[in-house]
Design an enzyme around this catalytic site. Structure first.
Site, short mmCIF file in Angstrom:
data_model
loop_
_atom_site.label_atom_id
_atom_site.label_comp_id
_atom_site.label_asym_id
_atom_site.label_seq_id
_atom_site.Cartn_x
_atom_site.Cartn_y
_atom_site.Cartn_z
N ASP A 90 0.83 -1.07 0.13
CA ASP A 90 0.09 -0.08 0.01
C ASP A 90 1.00 1.25 -0.11
O ASP A 90 1.94 1.40 0.34
CB ASP A 90 -1.09 0.02 1.09
CG ASP A 90 -2.00 -1.04 0.95
OD1 ASP A 90 -2.40 -1.34 -0.18
OD2 ASP A 90 -2.75 -1.25 2.14
N LYS A 105 -3.96 2.77 -2.59
CA LYS A 105 -5.24 3.55 -2.86
C LYS A 105 -5.53 4.73 -1.91
O LYS A 105 -5.31 4.35 -0.57
CB LYS A 105 -6.49 2.71 -2.89
CG LYS A 105 -6.61 1.55 -3.55
CD LYS A 105 -7.82 0.60 -3.57
CE LYS A 105 -8.09 0.11 -2.31
NZ LYS A 105 -6.92 -0.70 -1.72
N MET A 162 -8.26 8.07 8.89
CA MET A 162 -8.40 8.92 7.74
C MET A 162 -9.54 9.87 7.82
O MET A 162 -10.36 10.19 6.91
CB MET A 162 -8.92 7.60 6.69
CG MET A 162 -7.95 6.41 6.64
SD MET A 162 -8.55 5.11 5.53
CE MET A 162 -9.77 4.45 6.80
#
Length: 494
Positions: free
Chosen positions: A261, A283, A398
């Site tokens: 990632d 992503k 996030m």
């Protein structure tokens, strides 16, 4: 015909050795140990582990507790409470002494030489014909480490490093290899086919323990030159390579391909096998990247091609890592997988602050909540009343872009505006920063999608003791500037 040695013009194939590493087979052979001390007992225990028949001449002093315990365990140890004699060394395979004086050490070494027996006098290297190295035991695989007495502590440090890289299951693979030798020899003549089999075997040996059908699986791979692949989900933690588990390091060292990632740090990737192909499949919200179905398809294709794939995810794979979707895709194709957990960023931030997220004076529960929905707004179907409960600690992942809406939602559901809050940025990296604030002040820390920073928001009274001056004293806030690091992209041959 007279043989004449010829001087080679090219360089020697091996550099100078301070000692010759030799591995002795002592099974059912007689070993003599002179002395009944704790040090002598440790050497006797090593000899017993090899299957030797150990004859201990403990002298007339009291036998140490360690030596007595060794004999009491039923080990192949015979203890006599008398001093050693030169005749005791006859027909021995090895001789060890814990000599009390230089005179005894000299006499024992001389008697051993006369009997043709290799000897070691404990802590007296000048009277030794061999030395005991530091051992990494994955028997039948045994690794011996020697510094020739120059720095024993360095040998121990090297052993610790090797221990992290050699999984305990290597012993099972070595035993399996021993069982397969005759079968392989009967099936293939020496050459490419036999070598290809053993290369497949070695590729597997640093992974999970062999299953009941491991041998058949390896032989089945002969048809098209490949064996069945496997995917290991590995938690990379928050960024600090030293926070990886030993199992995670071993998985990285055994990988053929690593799908990682965007948030995985270079410090973690540095611990991977050098030959492994590395493919960035990150992503990030608001930024272009691989679609989930593309990652799934790539994992499946690589595994079907016989590759050992590591799916390397930031933090813990099972917390906001979409591992469930990827595991379901693998299971639909009948592809084996396993999971190595990692330290999730919320726990790493708590550790950095020295905060217990469930301190019994402040919180009855802890929640990990996503900071945004798939559409990019506030997460849906969230029980805001439960999160607003002052006895709850909540970590939003996030949540940088949604800091303002999160604060507004919680205040609207009754949470006090002065509730302590910390905003963690790039936890576990060189650019790490942790900012204290309150729920009312949280919107000021909103991060744009283009910032590229990993933002955590911790909300709850447990953070009160780590706000303001207390936080500054601990020097938690390192830097508000992001330290750029080069990214590793796809490399190697696939």
């Amino acid at each position: 015909m007279k043989l004449v040695s010829r001087q080679r013009n090219d360089a020697s194939r091996i550099a100078s050795l301070s000692v010759l590493p030799v591995f002795l087979d002592l099974a059912q052979k007689r070993a003599v140990v002179a002395g009944g001390s704790a040090a002598a007992a440790w050497k006797a225990e090593l000899l017993c582990a090899t299957g030797a028949r150990v004859h201990v001449l403990a002298g007339t002093d009291a036998v140490s507790e360690e030596m007595a315990a060794l004999a009491a365990r039923g080990e192949a140890v015979t203890i006599e409470t008398r001093g050693w004699q030169a005749s005791d060394l006859a027909c021995a395979a090895i001789a060890i002494a814990d000599a009390e004086t230089d005179e005894e050490a000299i006499a024992f070494a001389a008697a051993a030489r006369a009997a043709g027996v290799p000897c070691n006098v404990i802590d007296r290297p000048e009277h030794c014909q061999f030395q005991f190295g530091t051992i990494v035991n994955r028997s039948p695989v045994v690794v011996g480490i020697s510094t020739s007495g120059a720095a024993p502590i360095l040998g121990q440090a090297i052993r610790r490093r090797i221990e992290t890289l050699l999984p305990p299951t290597l012993a099972e693979w070595a035993a399996l290899g021993q069982q397969l030798r005759d079968r392989v020899a009967q099936r293939w003549q020496p050459g490419p086919a036999r070598r290809a089999f053993w290369e497949r075997f070695v590729d597997r040996a640093f992974g999970p323990a062999p299953q009941a059908d491991a041998a058949d699986d390896l032989f089945d791979g002969d048809g098209d030159g490949t064996a069945r692949g496997h995917v290991t989900f590995v938690g990379a933690g928050p960024g600090d390579g030293e926070l990886l588990t030993l199992k995670a390091v071993r998985a990285l060292q055994a990988a053929d391909v690593i799908l990682f990632d965007d948030l995985v740090s270079d410090a973690v990737l540095e611990l991977a096998r050098r030959e492994a192909r590395r493919i960035l499949v990150g992503k990030r919200a608001g930024r272009p990247g691989c679609q989930q179905h593309e990652i799934n398809d790539m994992m499946i294709a690589l595994a079907k091609a016989g590759r050992r794939v590591v799916r390397l995810k930031s933090g813990d794979p099972m917390i906001f890592g979409r591992a469930g979707e990827e595991i379901a895709a693998l299971e639909a194709e009948g592809i084996g997988h396993d999971v190595v957990p990692g330290i999730t960023a919320g726990l790493a931030m708590a550790a950095r602050l020295g905060v217990s997220l469930t301190h019994r004076d402040c919180a009855k529960s802890v929640r990990f909540v996503t900071g945004h929905s798939k559409a990019g707004g506030l997460p849906r179907d969230v029980d805001w009343d439960a999160i607003a409960d002052p006895s709850t600690t909540t970590i939003f992942y996030m949540g940088g872009r949604m800091a303002g809406p999160i604060a507004s939602a919680l205040i609207a559901h009754g949470m006090a505006a002065d509730t302590p809050v910390v905003v963690g940025v790039d936890i576990g990296r060189a650019s790490e920063a942790i900012h204290p604030t309150t729920l009312a002040g949280l919107p000021a820390f909103a991060a744009p999608a283009s910032s590229g920073q990993a933002v955590l928001i911790g909300i709850g009274t447990v953070f009160a003791a780590r706000s303001g001056a207390a936080l500054a004293r601990r020097r938690i806030v390192r830097s508000e500037a992001r330290i750029a690091a080069p990214r590793l992209v796809a490399s190697g041959a696939g």
